[in-house]
Design a protein around this motif. Structure first.
Motif, mmCIF file in Angstrom:
data_model
loop_
_atom_site.group_PDB
_atom_site.id
_atom_site.type_symbol
_atom_site.label_atom_id
_atom_site.label_comp_id
_atom_site.label_asym_id
_atom_site.label_seq_id
_atom_site.Cartn_x
_atom_site.Cartn_y
_atom_site.Cartn_z
ATOM 1 N N MET A 1 18.514 20.600 -17.338
ATOM 2 C CA MET A 1 18.131 19.496 -16.463
ATOM 3 C C MET A 1 17.471 18.400 -17.278
ATOM 4 N N MET A 6 10.396 14.058 -12.953
ATOM 5 C CA MET A 6 10.483 13.287 -11.725
ATOM 6 C C MET A 6 9.107 12.819 -11.307
ATOM 7 N N ARG A 49 19.769 11.636 -13.388
ATOM 8 C CA ARG A 49 18.816 12.677 -13.049
ATOM 9 C C ARG A 49 17.938 12.201 -11.885
ATOM 10 N N PRO A 50 17.475 13.120 -11.029
ATOM 11 C CA PRO A 50 16.506 12.730 -10.000
ATOM 12 C C PRO A 50 15.207 12.292 -10.666
ATOM 13 N N GLN A 340 22.637 21.029 -2.818
ATOM 14 C CA GLN A 340 21.714 21.033 -3.953
ATOM 15 C C GLN A 340 22.187 20.017 -4.980
ATOM 16 N N GLY A 341 21.928 18.740 -4.675
ATOM 17 C CA GLY A 341 22.240 17.701 -5.632
ATOM 18 C C GLY A 341 23.537 16.984 -5.356
ATOM 19 N N GLU A 364 22.385 18.364 -10.735
ATOM 20 C CA GLU A 364 21.649 19.326 -9.926
ATOM 21 C C GLU A 364 20.322 18.765 -9.418
ATOM 22 N N ASP A 365 19.974 19.216 -8.230
ATOM 23 C CA ASP A 365 18.676 18.938 -7.635
ATOM 24 C C ASP A 365 18.449 19.994 -6.568
ATOM 25 N N GLU A 366 17.211 20.334 -6.296
ATOM 26 C CA GLU A 366 16.938 21.388 -5.323
ATOM 27 C C GLU A 366 17.059 20.905 -3.884
ATOM 28 N N VAL A 389 15.396 10.393 -2.716
ATOM 29 C CA VAL A 389 15.358 10.597 -4.156
ATOM 30 C C VAL A 389 16.059 9.440 -4.849
ATOM 31 N N TRP A 391 17.795 8.176 -8.317
ATOM 32 C CA TRP A 391 18.475 8.752 -9.485
ATOM 33 C C TRP A 391 18.730 7.655 -10.512
#
Length: 397
Positions: A1, A6, A49-50, A340-341, A364-366, A389, A391
């Motif tokens: 990741m 973040m 990425r977030p 998830q993302g 990916e992100d939760e 979010v 990005w």
């Protein structure tokens, strides 16, 4: 990741409710400073990425725990203003949130508690918006954001509005409704400039030139293409989705359509679904160019025109969405949300069997990405479900 951590909004106690500013997001690496404001999309698309998380809760909103509303609402739509400087959400509790993209911070909150709000969109003036009602009636409301004052109501629909589409160059816009009408408007007058009577016309979109627009009817399995100046004539083209796409997906040929969008080069149409994949169509002939197959973990929001319950269901499954997929500005990639993302499809990649296209990148992100919107100007996109979010490309990748 990501090697870039973040940022969490309002970690210092700042709040949209009390107008306390939060720490700015350091995004000069993509939107200023010593780097160009944009890089070629293929150079950065895999590095997103977030980067900043915006959460809403009772403390920030000044609501008591006895409030009849759920403690945290769902985001129903995302939209950018023309310069890409502002991002707006409409949310299930009747709130509109506006964020400053460059600063990475919340700017203001507007409330439409009496009428509800969904499908909020900027006009070509960044301080004016339109949105559809969810309570009281089915009017579309025209609002100035600097003083939260209504300019005009657009009345006439006799069923819930399912889609709003702004013309790319003028103050015209389209509304679709479950009352089986498509209405054409101009923000300068409360009266529609035209009405089309169609079967379940739940989605619409202008092409980049604004010369034609498309209307999608899931129960009819068709996309109709109209000349904007001669909309009262028969459609110039009719695309039969059942005929074009039955070899790749039989479950969503007549239901579950969530998004209709032209690519910026005008050559492709994205027809999003809440099923196993999205359809990428040729905008001139209507044939299937690719079937964008989703990985496991689809987001599961309702499609426009489907029944909505007042308080939502598990994981927001009874909530609407402005769509969980969209083109990047260059028209090459499609960004899609998952539980998830985010995943990314490259429309120029080799096709698999039956024109199936699998994602080339998994970001990916939760958190679920039930609503997705890519900036029209910058290398930036946003996703949302209950949280929002931001990005950005990771400069260390």
């Amino acid at each position: 990741m990501a090697s870039t951590p973040m940022d969490l909004d309002n970690a210092d106690g700042a709040s949209p409710a009390n107008n306390t500013p939060s720490a700015s997001l350091n995004i000069t690496r993509t939107l200023g400073g010593n780097l160009p404001s944009t890089s070629a999309v293929p150079d950065v698309i895999s590095t997103y990425r977030p980067t900043k998380l915006f959460k809403r809760d009772e403390a920030k909103e000044g609501r008591s725990s006895q409030s009849s509303q759920p403690s945290q609402p769902y985001v129903l739509s995302l939209d950018y203003d023309d310069p890409g400087e502002l991002l707006m959400t409409s949310e299930s509790d009747g709130a509109i949130q506006i964020y400053k993209v460059r600063d990475g911070r919340h700017d203001k909150q507007l409330l439409s508690m009496k009428y509800g709000v969904k499908l909020a969109k900027f006009t070509h003036n960044s301080s004016s918006i339109i949105y559809a009602s969810t309570k009281q009636n089915d009017a579309i409301r025209y609002l100035t954001t600097h003083d939260n004052a209504f300019i005009r109501y657009f009345e006439g629909h006799e069923g819930p509005v399912t889609n709003l589409a702004m013309h790319p160059g003028t103050d015209d816009f389209i509304s679709c409704s479950r009352d089986n009408t498509v209405r054409l408007w101009n923000v300068s007058t409360k009266h529609p400039t035209g009405i089309l009577y169609l079967n379940a016309p739940y989605l619409s979109a202008y092409d980049p030139s604004g010369e034609v627009f498309a209307v999608a009817s899931p129960p009819a399995g068709q996309i109709l293409i109209y000349d904007h100046r001669n909309f009262d004539k028969a459609p110039v083209s009719t695309f039969d989705i059942v005929e074009s796409c039955s070899t790749v997906d039989t479950d969503n040929l007549l239901k579950g359509w969530t998004k209709l969008e032209f690519s910026n080069d005008g050559k492709s149409i994205l027809l999003g679904t809440n099923g196993a994949g999205h359809y990428l169509l040729d905008s001139f002939g209507g044939h299937l160019k690719a079937y964008l197959k989703k990985p496991e973990g689809r987001t599961g929001r309702l499609a426009p025109g489907e029944e909505v319950t007042a308080n939502g269901g598990p994981n927001g499954s009874s909530m609407e969405s402005s769509g969980d997929c969209c083109f990047t500005p260059d028209g090459r990639y499609v960004v899609g949300g998952t539980r998830q993302g985010v995943v990314v499809w490259d429309t120029l990649a080799p096709l698999g069997e039956n024109k199936t296209l699998s994602p080339v990148h998994i970001l990916e992100d939760e958190r679920p990405a039930s609503v997705v919107a890519v900036s029209p100007r910058f290398n930036f996109f946003a996703t949302a479900d209950q949280d929002l979010v931001f990005w950005l490309p990771d400069p260390h990748d």
